[in-house]
Design an enzyme around this catalytic site. Structure first.
Site, PDB file in Angstrom:
ATOM      1  N   GLU A   1      75.288 -69.314  86.846  1.00  0.00           N
ATOM      2  CA  GLU A   1      75.573 -68.723  85.548  1.00  0.00           C
ATOM      3  C   GLU A   1      76.595 -69.391  84.198  1.00  0.00           C
ATOM      4  O   GLU A   1      77.174 -69.196  84.272  1.00  0.00           O
ATOM      5  CB  GLU A   1      76.940 -67.496  86.284  1.00  0.00           C
TER       6      GLU A   1
ATOM      7  N   GLU B   1      71.378 -60.982  89.942  1.00  0.00           N
ATOM      8  CA  GLU B   1      72.034 -60.407  90.504  1.00  0.00           C
ATOM      9  C   GLU B   1      72.091 -58.854  90.032  1.00  0.00           C
ATOM     10  O   GLU B   1      72.764 -59.286  88.626  1.00  0.00           O
ATOM     11  CB  GLU B   1      73.090 -60.734  90.355  1.00  0.00           C
TER      12      GLU B   1
END
Length: 393
Positions: A202, A316
C-alpha cells in the site's frame, strides 16, 4: 507479457542444458526434464490471466499476517485449496536492542545490517517460504511496508532524513532499500514458490504529484527485473485513481478514491513495462463508502486491466467483525466471478491459533474451520478454479 516471459524461461532452460552437458546422456536428459518442470512451475502471465504450475487459471487466496508461524496456517490454507498468498518479506528495525519478535534488517547511524540469527532473523522467512513450498502454495513476497508495522518506510527516513513522503526521492534511502531488495531477491530468486516480488504494501504519498510514485515504481521494478528476469513483479498499491487518467470510468464521482490524494495513479502505474500486473485493495468501511460500492471498485479496475491488456488482482478485501461477513463479501466475489475478468482475489486475513499463542492482527480475520471460511474460502476457491480460463469481460 506471456510470450516474453516464456521466452525468458526457454532461454534459461537452454543455458542450463548447455552448461550441464556436451552430449545428451540419459542422466542429463533427466536433469534437463527436472529443470524444465521447475521452470514451468514458476508463475507467469498469459494475457490477462496467470499461469500457475504451467496451467492458466483463475484463483482465490488469503493473507496470513504471522508468516513466521507458517507451518500451522499453511497446512490449513492448503486444505482450503488456496493457490496464492501474500507474505511479508520486510522486517526492519532501527534499534535491535529494543525490538521484539522477528526482524530481517537493522538500519541505524552505524550502517545497514541483515539479521542472520536463526531464532528471529532471515531464517524465519526461509521457514515461511519452505512451509509454503511444502504445501504447494505460491507467495507474493512484499519487500516494504507503507505502514510502521514491522518496520516500514519510516525506518528508512528515521536514518536517512526527511518525511515519509520524501522516501521515494531520497537517494540514500533508495540505495538502502535497493540493497535490501538485492538481499531478498538473490536469496529466493531460484524458488518456484515465489509468485511475485512486490515493491510495497500500500505505497502512498499523500498530497504528492502521482508522478513521484509512478517514477519510483518504474525505477524499482526495473531494478528487480535486472536481478531476476524470471519472476513476476507487482506494485502492491490500493489501486487509487487519479482524475487525469480515470475520468472515463463509469461511476467515478471524484470522491476520495478517485481524487489522486494518496499520490497513486492506478492506470499510469499499470502501464509500467516492468510491472507485470495490477493490484487492488478494498476497505469500503475504512474509506467512507457503502459496501455495495465494492463491486463498482472491482469493475472499474477490471476495465483498466482490459484497456491495458494486463492481469488485475484483487489483492486485499475485507469485512470487519460484527456484521454479516458472507452477505457483504459474496456480492464482491460474484462480481469477480461472473462480471469481470479479474484474475484472482485474496481476502484479508486468515485467522487461526498458533502454538506460540499469536493471533491475527485485527478484527477482519476469517477463522479456520468456520462457516464464513467454508463459504468465502473453500466455496469460492472451487468457484474460481472452475471458472473458464479466458478473459473476455
Amino acid at each position: 507479457m506471456y510470450i516474453s516471459s516464456r521466452l525468458a524461461l526457454l532461454a534459461l532452460i537452454l543455458f542450463y542444458s548447455a552448461f550441464i552437458r556436451c552430449a545428451p546422456t540419459p542422466v542429463d536428459l533427466v536433469e534437463t526434464a527436472d529443470l524444465e518442470a521447475r521452470i514451468a512451475s514458476i508463475a507467469s502471465v498469459n494475457g490477462r490471466l496467470f499461469r500457475i504450475d504451467d496451467k492458466t487459471q483463475h484463483f482465490a487466496g488469503l493473507i496470513p499476517y504471522h508468516a513466521p508461524d507458517g507451518a500451522v496456517d499453511r497446512s490449513q490454507m492448503a486444505a482450503t485449496g488456496y493457490k496464492v498468498i501474500r507474505v511479508w518479506g520486510f522486517g526492519t528495525t532501527n534499534n535491535p536492542s529494543a525490538s521484539y519478535g522477528v526482524y530481517y534488517q537493522v538500519l541505524n547511524s552505524t550502517g545497514q545490517y541483515f539479521n542472520y540469527n536463526p531464532s528471529n532473523g532471515i531464517a524465519r522467512l526461509d521457514y515461511a517460504v519452505a512451509a509454503a513450498e511444502k504445501y504447494g502454495i505460491k507467495i507474493i513476497l512484499v519487500l516494504l511496508n507503507n505502514w510502521d508495522a514491522l518496520g516500514g518506510i519510516n525506518t528508512y527516513t528515521n536514518v536517512y532524513g526527511g518525511t515519509h513522503n520524501d522516501f521515494y526521492t531520497n537517494a540514500a534511502a533508495q540505495a538502502a532499500y535497493k540493497n535490501y531488495i538485492k538481499f531478498i531477491v538473490t536469496r529466493y530468486k531460484h524458488s518456484t514458490t515465489v509468485f511475485s516480488w512486490e515493491l510495497c504494501n500500500e505505497p502512498r504519498c499523500p498530497g504528492c504529484d502521482t508522478a513521484i510514485i509512478t517514477k519510483w515504481a518504474a525505477d524499482t521494478s526495473a531494478y528487480i527485473k535486472s536481478l531476476d528476469a524470471t519472476h513476476l513483479v507487482s506494485l502492491g498499491d490500493d489501486g487509487w485513481f487519479a482524475p487525469a487518467s480515470s475520468s472515463y470510468l463509469p461511476n467515478n464521482d471524484g470522491s476520495y478514491a478517485y481524487s489522486g490524494y494518496e499520490g497513486v495513479d492506478f492506470e499510469k502505474n499499470l502501464a509500467i513495462r516492468t510491472l507485470d500486473f495490477g493490484t487492488v485493495h478494498m476497505y469500503a468501511d475504512q474509506w467512507g463508502y457503502n459496501y455495495s460500492w465494492g463491486s463498482t471498485w472491482i469493475a472499474q479496475h477490471n476495465a483498466v486491466g482490459k484497456k491495458l491488456g494486463k492481469p488485475v488482482l484483487l489483492e486485499e478485501y475485507a469485512v470487519p467483525d460484527g456484521v454479516d461477513r458472507v452477505a457483504i463479501a459474496r456480492p464482491w466475489q460474484e462480481t469477480v466471478l461472473h462480471k469481470t475478468s479479474i484474475a484472482g482475489d485474496l481476502m484479508w486475513q486468515f485467522g487461526t491459533q498458533f502454538p506460540s499463542g499469536t493471533k491475527p492482527l485485527d478484527h477482519y480475520a476469517v477463522y479456520w474451520d468456520t462457516s464464513d471460511l467454508r463459504v468465502l474460502g473453500n466455496g469460492h476457491v472451487s468457484e474460481m478454479a472452475g471458472k473458464k480460463a479466458v478473459a473476455t469481460l
